[in-house]
Scaffold this motif. Structure first.
Motif, mmCIF file in Angstrom:
data_model
loop_
_atom_site.group_PDB
_atom_site.id
_atom_site.type_symbol
_atom_site.label_atom_id
_atom_site.label_comp_id
_atom_site.label_asym_id
_atom_site.label_seq_id
_atom_site.Cartn_x
_atom_site.Cartn_y
_atom_site.Cartn_z
ATOM 1 N N HIS A 184 0.850 -1.205 0.000
ATOM 2 C CA HIS A 184 0.000 0.000 0.000
ATOM 3 C C HIS A 184 0.886 1.256 0.000
ATOM 4 O O HIS A 184 0.685 2.162 -0.817
ATOM 5 N N GLU A 185 1.888 1.284 0.869
ATOM 6 C CA GLU A 185 2.760 2.476 0.963
ATOM 7 C C GLU A 185 3.664 2.586 -0.276
ATOM 8 O O GLU A 185 3.923 3.674 -0.764
ATOM 9 N N HIS A 188 1.757 4.245 -2.895
ATOM 10 C CA HIS A 188 1.715 5.702 -2.688
ATOM 11 C C HIS A 188 2.954 6.360 -3.305
ATOM 12 O O HIS A 188 2.850 7.389 -3.964
ATOM 13 N N ASP A 194 -5.113 7.147 -1.720
ATOM 14 C CA ASP A 194 -5.978 6.353 -0.845
ATOM 15 C C ASP A 194 -7.383 6.278 -1.427
ATOM 16 O O ASP A 194 -7.868 7.253 -2.010
ATOM 17 N N TYR A 196 -10.158 5.083 0.537
ATOM 18 C CA TYR A 196 -11.065 4.785 1.655
ATOM 19 C C TYR A 196 -11.456 6.096 2.324
ATOM 20 O O TYR A 196 -10.799 7.122 2.158
#
Ligand SMILES: [Zn+2]
Length: 268
Positions: A184-185, A188, A194, A196
């Motif tokens: 996930h990071e 980024h 993101d 959510y």
């Protein structure tokens, strides 16, 4: 020295220091353009964040194979989008670090954020012996003994500087979730946003859902990696236990440039 000229001199010095900080920040944070013609080289740097012997022992036993699910995830998802490059990312493991990174300020002002970014980059420069030619993205993984609430702190990924900061637990049963957070990071740092609701933590439909056109919509079976959770019912969502339960959705694929990258020929 006259009072007026002393103040003038102080003002100029302060301005020069500020300019030096800004120049250093710009120099250290120039983002690299990822074109997916060659694999993105990801360096995992484990940190013994709570300084406990049991955390140290876990870190000493870590091997690059403990992160293979990250490569496998990108191969599988890249194939889905007909990305010509395989594997899209290559993971290497660096020696463990014993000093925790500078603490991320809570709701910082612009100046505090800038100051933290400068401290962070200085810390990276001090503790990462690998040169920038050897890694495109660096993921610092802070490990805590299981049960320590600090292991649940917010992780973050900085596109400028291509750095991810991941918090997790030093146990084999948590490693596949640590790797989910790392991906996930990492995304980024590659330009993904993101997907959510920041207030509730619930994935946003449609981009934050693994299967947004499924009928019926619930239960979702997997998580969109930037949506972060599997929405089982409208009111109930779960963290995915591993990357096997996650996908890269089309909005994320567009953000990281997969749809404009070189494509593999279609299957006959
Ligand atoms: Zn995020």
């Amino acid at each position: 020295m006259k009072r007026g000229s002393l103040f003038g001199w102080l003002r100029v010095s302060l301005l020069l220091v500020l300019l030096a900080i800004l120049a250093l920040y710009a120099l250290l944070s120039s983002p690299r353009n990822v074109d997916w013609d060659t694999a993105v080289r990801v360096r995992i740097l484990p940190i013994n964040a709570d300084q406990l012997p049991q955390t140290g022992a876990y870190l000493a036993a870590l091997q690059v194979s403990d992160f293979h699910d990250i490569e496998a995830f990108f191969i599988r998802e890249g194939h889905k989008y007909r990305l010509a490059l395989s594997p899209p990312v290559e993971v290497a493991l660096a020696p463990a670090i014993d000093t925790p990174p500078p603490e991320v300020p809570d709701e910082p002002s612009i100046l505090q954020s800038l100051w933290w970014a400068v401290k962070m980059r200085f810390w990276v420069w001090q503790h990462d012996s690998w040169s920038s030619e050897e890694a495109d993205v660096r993921i610092f993984m802070s490990f805590y003994a299981p049960g320590n609430p600090l292991g649940l702190q917010h992780s973050l990924g900085l596109q400028k500087g291509m750095i991810g900061l991941v918090n997790g637990y030093a146990s084999a049963s948590h490693q596949s979730f640590n790797n989910f957070v790392a991906v996930h990071e990492l995304l980024h740092t590659l330009g993904a946003s993101d997907k959510y609701d920041m207030r509730t933590g619930k994935p946003l439909w449609p981009d934050g859902f693994a299967d947004p056109v499924k009928s019926p919509l619930f239960p979702q079976q997997r998580a969109e990696v930037m949506g972060g959770r599997v929405q089982v019912t409208p009111g109930w969502s779960l963290l995915p236990p591993s990357l096997d339960h996650a996908v890269i959705g089309s909005a994320t694929a567009i953000e990281i440039g997969w749809l404009s990258a070189r494509r593999a020929p279609a299957d006959p």
